[in-house]
Scaffold this active site. Structure first.
Site, PDB file in Angstrom:
ATOM      1  N   GLY A  11      59.997 -36.005 -65.492  1.00  0.00           N
ATOM      2  CA  GLY A  11      60.828 -34.913 -64.984  1.00  0.00           C
ATOM      3  C   GLY A  11      62.299 -35.273 -65.047  1.00  0.00           C
ATOM      4  N   ALA A  22      76.818 -44.217 -69.324  1.00  0.00           N
ATOM      5  CA  ALA A  22      77.237 -45.549 -68.877  1.00  0.00           C
ATOM      6  C   ALA A  22      76.596 -46.647 -69.722  1.00  0.00           C
ATOM      7  CB  ALA A  22      76.866 -45.738 -67.405  1.00  0.00           C
ATOM      8  N   ARG A  72      56.538 -35.414 -71.315  1.00  0.00           N
ATOM      9  CA  ARG A  72      55.424 -36.269 -70.903  1.00  0.00           C
ATOM     10  C   ARG A  72      54.504 -36.448 -72.103  1.00  0.00           C
ATOM     11  NH1 ARG A  72      56.207 -36.359 -65.407  1.00  0.00           N
ATOM     12  NH2 ARG A  72      57.142 -34.491 -64.500  1.00  0.00           N
ATOM     13  N   ASP A 103      57.862 -43.227 -61.976  1.00  0.00           N
ATOM     14  CA  ASP A 103      56.726 -44.151 -61.984  1.00  0.00           C
ATOM     15  C   ASP A 103      56.030 -44.202 -63.342  1.00  0.00           C
ATOM     16  OD1 ASP A 103      54.602 -45.696 -60.165  1.00  0.00           O
ATOM     17  OD2 ASP A 103      53.493 -44.331 -61.477  1.00  0.00           O
ATOM     18  N   SER A 105      57.160 -43.363 -66.259  1.00  0.00           N
ATOM     19  CA  SER A 105      58.075 -43.920 -67.253  1.00  0.00           C
ATOM     20  C   SER A 105      58.143 -45.434 -67.139  1.00  0.00           C
ATOM     21  CB  SER A 105      59.472 -43.324 -67.067  1.00  0.00           C
ATOM     22  OG  SER A 105      59.422 -41.915 -67.121  1.00  0.00           O
ATOM     23  N   THR A 125      64.431 -40.031 -60.953  1.00  0.00           N
ATOM     24  CA  THR A 125      63.534 -39.051 -60.340  1.00  0.00           C
ATOM     25  C   THR A 125      64.170 -38.529 -59.063  1.00  0.00           C
ATOM     26  OG1 THR A 125      61.421 -38.753 -59.167  1.00  0.00           O
ATOM     27  CG2 THR A 125      62.254 -41.002 -59.330  1.00  0.00           C
ATOM     28  N   ASP A 127      62.609 -37.461 -56.585  1.00  0.00           N
ATOM     29  CA  ASP A 127      61.679 -37.617 -55.461  1.00  0.00           C
ATOM     30  C   ASP A 127      61.991 -38.797 -54.544  1.00  0.00           C
ATOM     31  OD1 ASP A 127      60.356 -35.473 -56.571  1.00  0.00           O
ATOM     32  OD2 ASP A 127      58.848 -36.691 -57.580  1.00  0.00           O
ATOM     33  N   ASP A 129      60.877 -41.794 -54.864  1.00  0.00           N
ATOM     34  CA  ASP A 129      59.580 -42.420 -54.589  1.00  0.00           C
ATOM     35  C   ASP A 129      59.357 -43.717 -55.369  1.00  0.00           C
ATOM     36  OD1 ASP A 129      59.382 -41.287 -57.095  1.00  0.00           O
ATOM     37  OD2 ASP A 129      57.460 -40.291 -56.742  1.00  0.00           O
ATOM     38  N   ARG A 171      56.515 -34.520 -54.474  1.00  0.00           N
ATOM     39  CA  ARG A 171      55.123 -34.974 -54.678  1.00  0.00           C
ATOM     40  C   ARG A 171      54.582 -35.539 -53.366  1.00  0.00           C
ATOM     41  NH1 ARG A 171      54.496 -38.304 -60.179  1.00  0.00           N
ATOM     42  NH2 ARG A 171      56.001 -39.662 -59.129  1.00  0.00           N
ATOM     43  N   GLY A 185      69.490 -29.484 -39.766  1.00  0.00           N
ATOM     44  CA  GLY A 185      69.162 -29.163 -38.384  1.00  0.00           C
ATOM     45  C   GLY A 185      67.947 -28.271 -38.239  1.00  0.00           C
ATOM     46  N   HIS A 249      61.971 -25.477 -59.122  1.00  0.00           N
ATOM     47  CA  HIS A 249      62.753 -26.299 -60.036  1.00  0.00           C
ATOM     48  C   HIS A 249      64.262 -26.115 -59.909  1.00  0.00           C
ATOM     49  CE1 HIS A 249      58.817 -26.959 -61.835  1.00  0.00           C
ATOM     50  NE2 HIS A 249      59.353 -28.006 -62.431  1.00  0.00           N
TER      51      HIS A 249
END
Length: 318
Positions: A11, A22, A72, A103, A105, A125, A127, A129, A171, A185, A249
């Protein structure tokens, strides 16, 4: 002259272009020959390489997504797919591959590393994660996108005395919902790492309206449930007018934040330093505002956990 290829996989996330820039510009400054791979590991198997100079990465710092595009690839997970990719890398004389992704990748990069290709990972990512890094590329930008969306929803919920249940991405990781929820809040945060008491949430929301509140906001991480189902349950339990919103998305889009631009610039610069030192098979991240690196094996052996203290901060603030 050493040759370096960079690709983005999985993603997309805001800041991937900044990271590519960079890596490429720092590599060029150090006399390396730079290549991009279109469409991730799929492009690696299809021999879809482009040479990258300073001009090719101009004006991408502030653009979301990835100009190299991403995809993917189930075929790359097979020995045949990996063999094809390695053949193309060797034919081009490419010495190093920088993989920007999550993950899946990283597992692709690890597979190449185990077969003799010198690889590096940058955590791309939204996420958040990936273990052993405080932030992933795009996470900070996504927090701003989600926080803005909650603010917009609050305006209309107040006008109609409604409860809004907002579904955020992530996820099985609740970091987007947790941190955007604190920043906005909200009245309740539902994440996969903590079992939610929906009866208590509904009762608390109802009590808030009885005290004179004009609206309430609930945020749920996609790994903890669907906004539509939770909204129906809250409405059944409380009798309140409850509406679900799935942000989807839109959370991946938008110009990267200042943090993501600086963070990726630092990592892209650092990965070239690691290449110069011939430190290989590692993924970079940020810990306590320092750019760090760990082997892929270390990362996969570490469990990604929610920040329990931050969750307690939220509990004490509602």
């Amino acid at each position: 002259m050493k040759k370096i290829a960079v690709l983005t996989s999985g993603g997309d996330s805001q800041g991937m272009n900044s990271a590519i820039r960079a890596v490429v510009r720092t590599g060029l400054s150090n006399g390396f020959e730079m290549f991009g791979v279109r469409k991730g590991f799929k492009g690696l198997m299809n021999n879809d390489f482009i040479k990258l100079g300073s001009k090719e990465v101009s004006d991408i710092l502030y653009r979301g997504g990835t100009f190299l595009q991403s995809a993917r690839s189930e075929a790359f997970k097979t020995p045949e797919g990996q063999a094809k990719a390695i053949e193309h890398l060797k034919n081009k004389g490419i010495d190093y591959v920088v993989v920007i992704g999550g993950d899946g990748s990283y597992r692709g990069a690890q597979a190449l590393q185990r077969q003799g290709i010198k690889t590096y990972g940058l955590p791309g990512t939204i996420d958040n994660d990936i273990p052993l890094t405080d932030y992933t590329i795009g996470f900070d930008t996504t927090l701003n996108v989600v926080t803005d969306a909650i603010g917009n929803l609050r305006d209309t919920m107040s006008s109609h005395e409604r409860v809004s249940v907002i579904e955020a991405m992530g996820r099985n990781c609740g970091d987007i919902a947790l941190q955007a929820g604190i920043a906005s809040g909200v009245d309740a945060i539902i994440i996969p790492e903590v079992k939610a008491d929906i009866n208590k949430i509904a009762a608390d929301l109802k009590a808030g309206f009885e005290r004179g509140k004009s609206h309430s906001m609930v945020i749920v991480a996609e790994g903890a449930g669907k906004a539509e189902d939770i909204a129906k349950e809250i409405k059944t339990l409380s009798g309140l007018d409850t509406r679900p919103t799935v942000l989807g998305h839109i959370q991946r889009g938008g110009t990267p934040s200042v943090f993501d631009r600086v963070f990726t610039s630092r990592m892209g610069h650092e990965v070239i330093d690691l290449i110069k030192q011939d430190i290989v098979g590692v993924a970079l991240g940020i810990e306590s505002n320092k750019i760090t690196y760990h082997t892929f094996d270390e990362i996969f052996a570490t469990e990604n956990k929610i920040n329990d203290h931050l969750y307690q901060v939220f509990q004490d603030l509602i």
